[in-house]
Design a protein around this motif. Structure first.
Motif, PDB file in Angstrom:
ATOM      1  N   GLU A   1       0.525   4.045  -2.980  1.00  0.00           N
ATOM      2  CA  GLU A   1       0.492   5.401  -2.564  1.00  0.00           C
ATOM      3  C   GLU A   1       1.596   6.359  -3.101  1.00  0.00           C
ATOM      4  O   GLU A   1       1.286   7.536  -3.646  1.00  0.00           O
ATOM      5  CB  GLU A   1       0.482   5.526  -1.027  1.00  0.00           C
TER       6      GLU A   1
ATOM      7  N   ASN B   1       0.949  -1.206   0.013  1.00  0.00           N
ATOM      8  CA  ASN B   1       0.078  -0.070  -0.037  1.00  0.00           C
ATOM      9  C   ASN B   1       0.869   1.158   0.052  1.00  0.00           C
ATOM     10  O   ASN B   1       0.654   2.422  -0.787  1.00  0.00           O
ATOM     11  CB  ASN B   1      -0.869  -0.018   1.076  1.00  0.00           C
TER      12      ASN B   1
ATOM     13  N   GLU C   1       1.512   6.724  -6.828  1.00  0.00           N
ATOM     14  CA  GLU C   1       0.196   7.438  -7.142  1.00  0.00           C
ATOM     15  C   GLU C   1       0.356   8.773  -7.006  1.00  0.00           C
ATOM     16  O   GLU C   1       0.354   9.984  -8.012  1.00  0.00           O
ATOM     17  CB  GLU C   1      -1.124   6.941  -6.351  1.00  0.00           C
ATOM     18  N   GLN C   2       1.411   9.356  -6.036  1.00  0.00           N
ATOM     19  CA  GLN C   2       1.575  10.654  -5.920  1.00  0.00           C
ATOM     20  C   GLN C   2       2.751  10.905  -6.844  1.00  0.00           C
ATOM     21  O   GLN C   2       2.545  12.345  -7.482  1.00  0.00           O
ATOM     22  CB  GLN C   2       2.376  10.933  -4.303  1.00  0.00           C
TER      23      GLN C   2
END
Length: 153
Positions: A9, A5, A12-13
């Protein structure tokens, strides 16, 4: 690798920072690669996607997703095997050298390493002196991992 995760994350950033979007399907494909110690083909990823989501995904969609993830420096394509592996530096904030891959010929585990830039420059000079131009400095080195070596003894 780190917590999946956390890696997703961070990825994604990273995508958001230059206007790209890590969609749900892109996340699922990236997550499968992050969790695998082996390089996976598009068709292996299609099978994993079906197992995990119960949904079929067309091969062309997977190839487009892999192209996107590669362009975002989140995955690497192993050209000789025509398979993909998650970048081991997804969560790093600093620049890395040219990635190189050690591939166990027995269990197919892949380890990403970096080679000193001067070594790559020397390789480029050797190639040039031989009358060729280096298209990609990525090396995929056939090896045997210590675990396979120990179990063969």
């Amino acid at each position: 690798m780190n917590n999946v995760n956390t890696i997703i994350e961070h990825a994604e950033q990273n995508c958001k920072s230059h206007g790209a979007r890590l969609t749900i399907k892109r996340k699922q494909i990236l997550s499968s690669l992050v969790q695998s110690s082996k390089a996976l083909s598009a068709y292996e990823l299609i099978d994993l996607f079906l197992q995990q989501s119960g949904e079929k995904i067309p091969a062309m969609s997977v190839y487009r997703i892999l192209d996107f993830l590669e362009a975002e420096n989140l995955v690497h394509k192993l050209k000789l095997a025509n398979k993909y592996i998650a970048c081991s530096h997804i969560t790093c904030k600093h620049e890395h050298g040219v990635p190189q891959f050690l591939i166990c010929s027995t269990c197919h585990t892949v380890k990403e390493i970096t080679i000193n830039k001067s070594t790559i420059a020397e390789l480029q000079n050797t190639v040039k002196n031989a009358g060729f131009q280096l298209v990609s400095p990525q090396l995929e080195i056939n090896c045997i991992c210590n675990e396979c070596l120990a179990s063969a003894a």
